[in-house]
Design an enzyme around this catalytic site. Structure first.
Site, PDB file in Angstrom:
ATOM      1  N   ASP A  56      39.400 -50.136  99.982  1.00  0.00           N
ATOM      2  CA  ASP A  56      38.552 -51.019  99.090  1.00  0.00           C
ATOM      3  C   ASP A  56      38.494 -52.102  99.890  1.00  0.00           C
ATOM      4  O   ASP A  56      38.964 -52.454 100.903  1.00  0.00           O
ATOM      5  CB  ASP A  56      39.285 -51.342  97.622  1.00  0.00           C
ATOM      6  CG  ASP A  56      38.353 -51.517  96.578  1.00  0.00           C
ATOM      7  OD1 ASP A  56      37.506 -52.262  96.445  1.00  0.00           O
ATOM      8  OD2 ASP A  56      38.422 -50.832  95.469  1.00  0.00           O
ATOM      9  N   HIS A 104      32.481 -51.680  98.200  1.00  0.00           N
ATOM     10  CA  HIS A 104      34.197 -51.646  98.284  1.00  0.00           C
ATOM     11  C   HIS A 104      34.527 -51.325  99.786  1.00  0.00           C
ATOM     12  O   HIS A 104      35.473 -50.589  99.889  1.00  0.00           O
ATOM     13  CB  HIS A 104      34.620 -50.798  97.235  1.00  0.00           C
ATOM     14  CG  HIS A 104      34.495 -51.144  95.629  1.00  0.00           C
ATOM     15  ND1 HIS A 104      35.385 -52.187  95.503  1.00  0.00           N
ATOM     16  CD2 HIS A 104      33.567 -51.035  94.811  1.00  0.00           C
ATOM     17  CE1 HIS A 104      34.981 -52.359  94.010  1.00  0.00           C
ATOM     18  NE2 HIS A 104      33.952 -51.470  93.865  1.00  0.00           N
ATOM     19  N   GLU A 125      29.620 -49.868  91.863  1.00  0.00           N
ATOM     20  CA  GLU A 125      29.544 -51.424  92.316  1.00  0.00           C
ATOM     21  C   GLU A 125      29.028 -51.765  93.684  1.00  0.00           C
ATOM     22  O   GLU A 125      29.722 -52.269  94.455  1.00  0.00           O
ATOM     23  CB  GLU A 125      30.603 -52.095  92.056  1.00  0.00           C
ATOM     24  CG  GLU A 125      31.203 -51.907  90.483  1.00  0.00           C
ATOM     25  CD  GLU A 125      32.821 -52.602  90.184  1.00  0.00           C
ATOM     26  OE1 GLU A 125      32.818 -52.992  89.099  1.00  0.00           O
ATOM     27  OE2 GLU A 125      33.640 -52.493  91.127  1.00  0.00           O
TER      28      GLU A 125
HETATM   29  C1  TNX Z   1      35.973 -51.479  87.847  1.00  0.00           C
HETATM   30  S1  TNX Z   1      35.981 -48.467  87.717  1.00  0.00           S
HETATM   31  C2  TNX Z   1      36.141 -50.714  89.258  1.00  0.00           C
HETATM   32  C3  TNX Z   1      37.397 -51.235  89.869  1.00  0.00           C
HETATM   33  C4  TNX Z   1      38.176 -52.044  89.240  1.00  0.00           C
HETATM   34  C5  TNX Z   1      38.222 -51.954  87.724  1.00  0.00           C
HETATM   35  C6  TNX Z   1      39.143 -52.818  87.174  1.00  0.00           C
HETATM   36  C7  TNX Z   1      35.140 -48.813  89.010  1.00  0.00           C
HETATM   37  C8  TNX Z   1      34.417 -47.615  89.669  1.00  0.00           C
HETATM   38  N1  TNX Z   1      35.251 -49.861  89.323  1.00  0.00           N
HETATM   39  O1  TNX Z   1      36.846 -51.485  91.233  1.00  0.00           O
HETATM   40  O2  TNX Z   1      39.453 -52.139  89.865  1.00  0.00           O
HETATM   41  O3  TNX Z   1      36.904 -51.966  87.177  1.00  0.00           O
HETATM   42  O4  TNX Z   1      39.281 -52.484  85.529  1.00  0.00           O
END
Ligand code: TNX
Length: 536
Positions: A192, A262, A326
């Protein structure tokens, strides 16, 4: 004199008085599919009773031996070929599913049956959880017949080892905990923005440098930092050791390399893979980074193939997770290389998918081809739907169930891990003051998890429901730095999730679950696991 007398009577109590017979209780967590018990008759298990087993099932027999010893102090004896042994782990032929098993307790003892070793392993776990905990020299087992098999084939748990590094020993405990709850898929979030934790031999600088951040933000990104350098990564040898350890417990490890977002851990080491050229420090705070892999630079795909090639060498998993969540497109929209690639591919804004989303889909497809050549299926977070997706990919629905529903309708396989039901990084009790600080936001209580129905029958037809492989609980670790805290977040909420994963809806009853939980918590105690004592 008085003191002597006291010591004498105490020693009588401890050593000389006959120990209380303890009774087994088969109503465990997760609740088996079918249990028929005749409480009037019991079979008594005593030390030195033998465990017989079919050829090739010694490990399952040894696990059972170890668990009985741990719970009761009773030492059983392995007796592979003794057909009159009181406990018998037997493979049978037939076409029942691999994980299905039965347990019969009667005059001749305890018979565990399945068509595969994994079924015998599940049976042994059930017997283990049925035992009373505490030292004794014999256990009364009421006569019973149990028929059991899980509702969902996929029963997962995610651990984020990128935001915080957890030692191999902790991951092994976690695998033990998963096996106790009947889970079979360990989703390992390895990379990440805040750290790259997988050794890549062809890129020897990647993990040593990409895993280290200069410091870590304290609390929810309030701008105060701890000033402590933080790092750690897993060598391939450690990963292989974990793969082996998991397989012994009938758990598959699904590695995740989160891409193309990420990725700041990797960008730190290879700034040429970003749109701006960097520099990119390994990220020291949480949230979503704008800095992502460049979608137009051919070196990006070379890098991913190198990494994923080694991932496939180390992890035999039929599934490889490529993240996909994301990934902000700010850089891609302004990057000449990304825009040139969009031109080259002839990507048009089709009104539904932006060109940049389609560029991400192009990367996904390239990666999917690479993985399928190696016989692996791609899993991605539900964002991978955004630019169009090929049929073999598996979608992991995290932003609620919407993505999962859409994916199932499109014919994709789906894993349901909706944040509001399955994100165990969130608090479990309404009173936040009663628990360690976490990510905050909404509450994911045990009862909330318990109420989750992964097939979403209101939205999906029976045909579409067939695409749902199963549910998963996710433990993200931005705010969880120590194993004790991780287990506290996990337990007993994993117990609630285990009934979502294992039991049929008509079997589920939260009050009944709560009444069965204390006996499982005794096993947590035996295993030295921290857990949340309140259950809401
Ligand atoms: C969303 S779940 C994210 C993570 C974070 C999390 C915290 C996802 C695919 N992405 O990167 O750690 O929320 O709850």
């Amino acid at each position: 004199m008085k003191r002597l007398f006291l010591i004498f009577s105490l020693s009588q109590l401890l050593f000389l008085s006959p120990m209380q017979a303890q009774r087994a209780d088969y109503r465990i967590v997760p609740l088996p599919m079918n249990v028929e018990t005749d409480s009037a008759h019991t079979f008594t298990l005593r030390p030195e009773v033998g465990i017989a087993y079919s050829e090739g099932c010694e490990r399952e027999a040894r696990f059972l031996q170890e668990w009985v010893k741990q719970a009761t102090g009773i030492q059983l004896r392995l007796a592979p070929n003794d057909s009159r042994a009181a406990i018998r782990l037997m493979l049978k032929t037939g076409d029942t599913p691999a994980e299905a098993y039965s347990i019969s307790v009667g005059k001749k003892g305890v018979e565990l049956e399945a068509t595969e070793r994994v079924g015998l392993f599940r049976a042994a776990q059930t017997l283990r959880k049925s035992l009373p905990c505490g030292p004794t020299d014999h256990i009364d087992l009421p006569y019973t017949h149990i028929d059991d098999q899980p509702r969902f084939a996929y029963r997962g748990v995610l651990l984020d080892c990128a935001r915080h590094y957890f030692p191999v020993s902790m991951i092994k405990r976690m695998l033990d905990v998963m096996a106790l709850h009947g889970c079979n898929q360990f989703h390992w979030h390895l990379t990440d923005d805040q750290g790259w934790r997988f050794e890549v031999k062809a890129l020897p600088r990647l993990a040593p440098y990409g895993s280290v951040r200069e410091q870590t933000v304290i609390g929810p990104n309030a701008g105060i930092y701890d000033g402590q350098r933080y790092g750690g990564y897993y060598t391939q040898e450690e990963c292989r050791d974990l793969v082996r350890y998991a397989a012994e417990r009938h758990i598959n490890i699904i590695p995740e390399i989160d891409l193309p977002g990420h990725m700041q851990g990797a960008l730190h080491v290879f700034p040429n893979l970003g749109c701006t050229g960097g520099p990119y420090p390994v990220r020291t705070m949480w949230g979503v980074s704008r800095e992502v892999l460049c979608g137009g630079n051919p070196e990006t795909l070379d890098f991913l193939r190198t990494v994923l090639g080694e991932v496939c060498d180390v992890f035999p998993s039929p599934y490889i997770h490529i993240g996909g969540d994301e990934c902000p497109k700010d850089r891609w929209r302004k990057c000449p290389k990304c825009q040139a690639k969009i031109q080259e591919l002839g990507i048009q804004d089709d009104g539904r998918h932006s060109p940049e989303d389609q560029l991400q889909s192009y990367i996904n497809r390239e990666v999917e081809d690479f993985l399928s050549e190696r016989g692996r299926s791609l899993i991605g977070w539900d964002e991978i739907l955004a630019g169009g997706l090929s049929g073999n990919s598996i979608v992991m629905s995290w932003r609620g169930t919407k993505g999962g529903i859409e994916a199932a309708r499109q014919g994709h396989r789906v894993i349901m891990s909706p944040n509001v039901f399955a994100y165990i990084d969130h608090p479990q009790l309404k009173d936040v003051a009663k628990q360690p600080r976490t990510i905050g936001g909404y509450i994911v209580s045990a009862s909330k998890i318990y109420s989750f129905e992964p097939l979403i029958p209101d939205s999906l037809s029976q045909e579409e429901q067939r695409h749902i492989l199963g549910p998963q609980a996710n433990l993200w670790t931005e705010y969880i730095a120590y194993p004790e805290h991780a287990f506290y977040q996990l337990l007993p909420r994993l117990a609630a999730m285990s009934e979502v994963q294992w039991c049929r809806p008509e079997q589920k009853d939260f009050d009944d679950f709560k009444a069965r939980l204390p006996r499982l918590e005794k096993v947590y105690d035996l295993m030295g696991l921290p857990y949340c004592h309140a259950v809401e």
